[in-house]
Design a protein around this motif. Structure first.
Motif, PDB file in Angstrom:
ATOM      1  N   UNK A   1     -15.258  10.269  -5.282  1.00  0.00           N
ATOM      2  CA  UNK A   1     -14.525   9.313  -4.484  1.00  0.00           C
ATOM      3  C   UNK A   1     -13.130   9.152  -5.069  1.00  0.00           C
ATOM      4  N   UNK A   2     -12.281  10.151  -4.784  1.00  0.00           N
ATOM      5  CA  UNK A   2     -10.955  10.172  -5.379  1.00  0.00           C
ATOM      6  C   UNK A   2      -9.979   9.254  -4.678  1.00  0.00           C
ATOM      7  N   UNK A   3     -10.338   8.775  -3.480  1.00  0.00           N
ATOM      8  CA  UNK A   3      -9.420   7.901  -2.764  1.00  0.00           C
ATOM      9  C   UNK A   3      -9.348   6.562  -3.459  1.00  0.00           C
ATOM     10  N   UNK A   4      -8.159   5.936  -3.476  1.00  0.00           N
ATOM     11  CA  UNK A   4      -8.054   4.613  -4.066  1.00  0.00           C
ATOM     12  C   UNK A   4      -8.931   3.643  -3.299  1.00  0.00           C
TER      13      UNK A   4
ATOM     14  N   UNK B   1      -2.014  19.186  -2.848  1.00  0.00           N
ATOM     15  CA  UNK B   1      -2.368  18.754  -1.492  1.00  0.00           C
ATOM     16  C   UNK B   1      -2.504  17.241  -1.433  1.00  0.00           C
ATOM     17  N   UNK B   2      -3.048  16.656  -2.506  1.00  0.00           N
ATOM     18  CA  UNK B   2      -3.167  15.194  -2.544  1.00  0.00           C
ATOM     19  C   UNK B   2      -1.791  14.540  -2.575  1.00  0.00           C
ATOM     20  N   UNK B   3      -0.854  15.163  -3.278  1.00  0.00           N
ATOM     21  CA  UNK B   3       0.493  14.586  -3.344  1.00  0.00           C
ATOM     22  C   UNK B   3       1.152  14.618  -1.963  1.00  0.00           C
ATOM     23  N   UNK B   4       0.924  15.693  -1.222  1.00  0.00           N
ATOM     24  CA  UNK B   4       1.475  15.793   0.133  1.00  0.00           C
ATOM     25  C   UNK B   4       0.843  14.732   1.031  1.00  0.00           C
ATOM     26  N   UNK B   5      -0.482  14.584   0.939  1.00  0.00           N
ATOM     27  CA  UNK B   5      -1.173  13.581   1.758  1.00  0.00           C
ATOM     28  C   UNK B   5      -0.704  12.168   1.409  1.00  0.00           C
ATOM     29  N   UNK B   6      -0.570  11.894   0.117  1.00  0.00           N
ATOM     30  CA  UNK B   6      -0.118  10.564  -0.295  1.00  0.00           C
ATOM     31  C   UNK B   6       1.319  10.300   0.154  1.00  0.00           C
ATOM     32  N   UNK B   7       2.145  11.338   0.173  1.00  0.00           N
ATOM     33  CA  UNK B   7       3.510  11.174   0.683  1.00  0.00           C
ATOM     34  C   UNK B   7       3.467  10.822   2.167  1.00  0.00           C
ATOM     35  N   UNK B   8       2.590  11.484   2.900  1.00  0.00           N
ATOM     36  CA  UNK B   8       2.415  11.194   4.327  1.00  0.00           C
ATOM     37  C   UNK B   8       1.932   9.755   4.534  1.00  0.00           C
ATOM     38  N   UNK B   9       0.929   9.347   3.757  1.00  0.00           N
ATOM     39  CA  UNK B   9       0.397   7.987   3.861  1.00  0.00           C
ATOM     40  C   UNK B   9       1.480   6.969   3.537  1.00  0.00           C
TER      41      UNK B   9
ATOM     42  N   UNK C   1       1.416   7.329  -6.489  1.00  0.00           N
ATOM     43  CA  UNK C   1       0.512   8.460  -6.730  1.00  0.00           C
ATOM     44  C   UNK C   1       1.218   9.790  -6.516  1.00  0.00           C
ATOM     45  N   UNK C   2       2.231   9.812  -5.657  1.00  0.00           N
ATOM     46  CA  UNK C   2       3.003  11.036  -5.455  1.00  0.00           C
ATOM     47  C   UNK C   2       3.808  11.350  -6.708  1.00  0.00           C
ATOM     48  N   UNK C   3       4.430  10.320  -7.270  1.00  0.00           N
ATOM     49  CA  UNK C   3       5.284  10.508  -8.441  1.00  0.00           C
ATOM     50  C   UNK C   3       4.465  10.724  -9.698  1.00  0.00           C
ATOM     51  N   UNK C   4       3.366   9.978  -9.804  1.00  0.00           N
ATOM     52  CA  UNK C   4       2.505  10.072 -10.988  1.00  0.00           C
ATOM     53  C   UNK C   4       1.074  10.317 -10.540  1.00  0.00           C
ATOM     54  N   UNK C   5       0.766  11.545 -10.121  1.00  0.00           N
ATOM     55  CA  UNK C   5      -0.586  11.850  -9.627  1.00  0.00           C
ATOM     56  C   UNK C   5      -1.613  11.676 -10.722  1.00  0.00           C
TER      57      UNK C   5
ATOM     58  N   UNK D   1       0.836  -1.207   0.000  1.00  0.00           N
ATOM     59  CA  UNK D   1       0.000   0.000   0.000  1.00  0.00           C
ATOM     60  C   UNK D   1       0.868   1.253   0.000  1.00  0.00           C
ATOM     61  N   UNK D   2       1.974   1.218   0.726  1.00  0.00           N
ATOM     62  CA  UNK D   2       2.894   2.358   0.754  1.00  0.00           C
ATOM     63  C   UNK D   2       3.447   2.636  -0.634  1.00  0.00           C
ATOM     64  N   UNK D   3       3.798   1.587  -1.359  1.00  0.00           N
ATOM     65  CA  UNK D   3       4.321   1.762  -2.717  1.00  0.00           C
ATOM     66  C   UNK D   3       3.252   2.322  -3.649  1.00  0.00           C
ATOM     67  N   UNK D   4       2.001   1.913  -3.448  1.00  0.00           N
ATOM     68  CA  UNK D   4       0.908   2.464  -4.259  1.00  0.00           C
ATOM     69  C   UNK D   4       0.740   3.957  -3.994  1.00  0.00           C
ATOM     70  N   UNK D   5       0.828   4.350  -2.707  1.00  0.00           N
ATOM     71  CA  UNK D   5       0.710   5.770  -2.358  1.00  0.00           C
ATOM     72  C   UNK D   5       1.896   6.556  -2.922  1.00  0.00           C
TER      73      UNK D   5
END
Length: 209
Positions: free
Chosen positions: A109-112, A186-194, A93-97, A86-90
Motif C-alpha cells: 500500500x504505497x499510496x499515502x 512513474x510514481x513521480x510522474x503520477x504524483x506530479x499529475x495529482x 513526493x515528487x521532489x523527495x520520493x 494535498x497538492x503540496x503533499x503530492x
C-alpha cells in the motif's frame, strides 16, 4: 418505455464524473497501489455519495443549496485548503520520493493514507468538501432529473449506475497499470499529475471560478 430515460441518465452521469477531478485522481492512485480492502471502501464512498447527492437533488434539496450561499462559502474555504494541502503533499513526493515502487505481484500500500480508514476519510473530504459537487450533482442533475416528462426515477437509476460503473472500473481497473509503476519514476510522474489536478481545483474553488 423506461429504457431511454435510464440510458439518458447513464450518459449524463458519465459525462459529469469521467472528467479529471480530485476524486478520480486520488482513486486512481489508490487503485494502483492499494489492496482490495483499501480500494473497495473508497469506491463505495464515491458511489454512495453520488447516489445520495443525486437523490437529494431530485427531492428538491437543490433549491435549499442555492438559498444558502453562506454554507457554500464555508465549504469552499475548507475544501480549497484541503485540496491545496494535498497538492503540496503530492508535490513533496515528487521532489523527495520515498523510493516506493511496486514489484511484480506486490500490492504494497504505497499510496499515502493507504490504510482503509484513512482512504475513506480522505475520499469523504474530497467528495463532500467540494462545493462544485453540490452545484453540479445536486442542483444540475436534480434539475435535469425533475425535467424528465416521464421515467424520472429510471433516469435517476441510470445516473446512479453511471457512478457505480465508473468508480468501480477506475478503482479496480487501475491495477492494470501496476507493471508501469514498478519504476519509481512513474510514481513521480503520477504524483506530479495529482499535484497539478489538486492545486488547480483548489485554486479554482478558492477563487470561486
Amino acid at each position: 418505455m423506461h429504457l431511454m430515460p435510464a440510458v439518458f441518465g447513464l450518459m449524463t452521469g458519465l459525462s459529469l464524473i469521467v472528467a479529471i477531478g480530485s476524486q478520480n485522481a486520488y482513486l486512481l492512485r489508490l487503485g494502483i497501489a492499494g489492496s482490495t480492502r483499501v480500494v473497495l471502501p473508497a469506491v463505495v464512498v464515491c458511489a454512495v455519495s453520488d447516489a445520495v447527492l443525486i437523490l437529494a437533488g431530485v427531492l428538491g434539496v437543490g433549491a435549499l443549496v442555492q438559498s444558502t450561499p453562506q454554507a457554500l462559502t464555508v465549504i469552499r474555504v475548507v475544501g480549497a485548503a484541503f485540496l491545496i494541502t494535498y497538492a503540496l503533499m503530492a508535490a513533496r513526493r515528487v521532489i523527495r520520493p520515498d523510493g516506493g515502487a511496486l514489484e511484480a505481484g506486490d500490492v504494497r500500500e504505497a499510496a499515502p493514507g493507504a490504510g482503509a480508514r484513512r482512504a475513506v476519510l480522505t475520499m469523504l473530504a474530497l467528495t463532500w468538501l467540494n462545493p462544485h459537487v453540490y452545484l453540479d450533482t445536486v442542483v444540475m442533475l436534480g434539475s435535469i432529473a425533475n425535467g424528465q416528462p416521464q421515467g424520472r426515477w429510471w433516469w435517476v437509476a441510470g445516473a446512479v449506475a453511471a457512478s457505480v460503473i465508473w468508480f468501480t472500473a477506475l478503482g479496480f481497473g487501475a491495477r492494470l497499470l501496476r507493471p508501469v509503476f514498478s519504476r519509481p519514476v512513474a510514481w513521480r510522474v503520477l504524483d506530479a499529475f495529482v499535484a497539478i489536478v489538486m492545486l488547480t481545483l483548489g485554486l479554482r474553488i478558492a477563487l470561486g471560478v
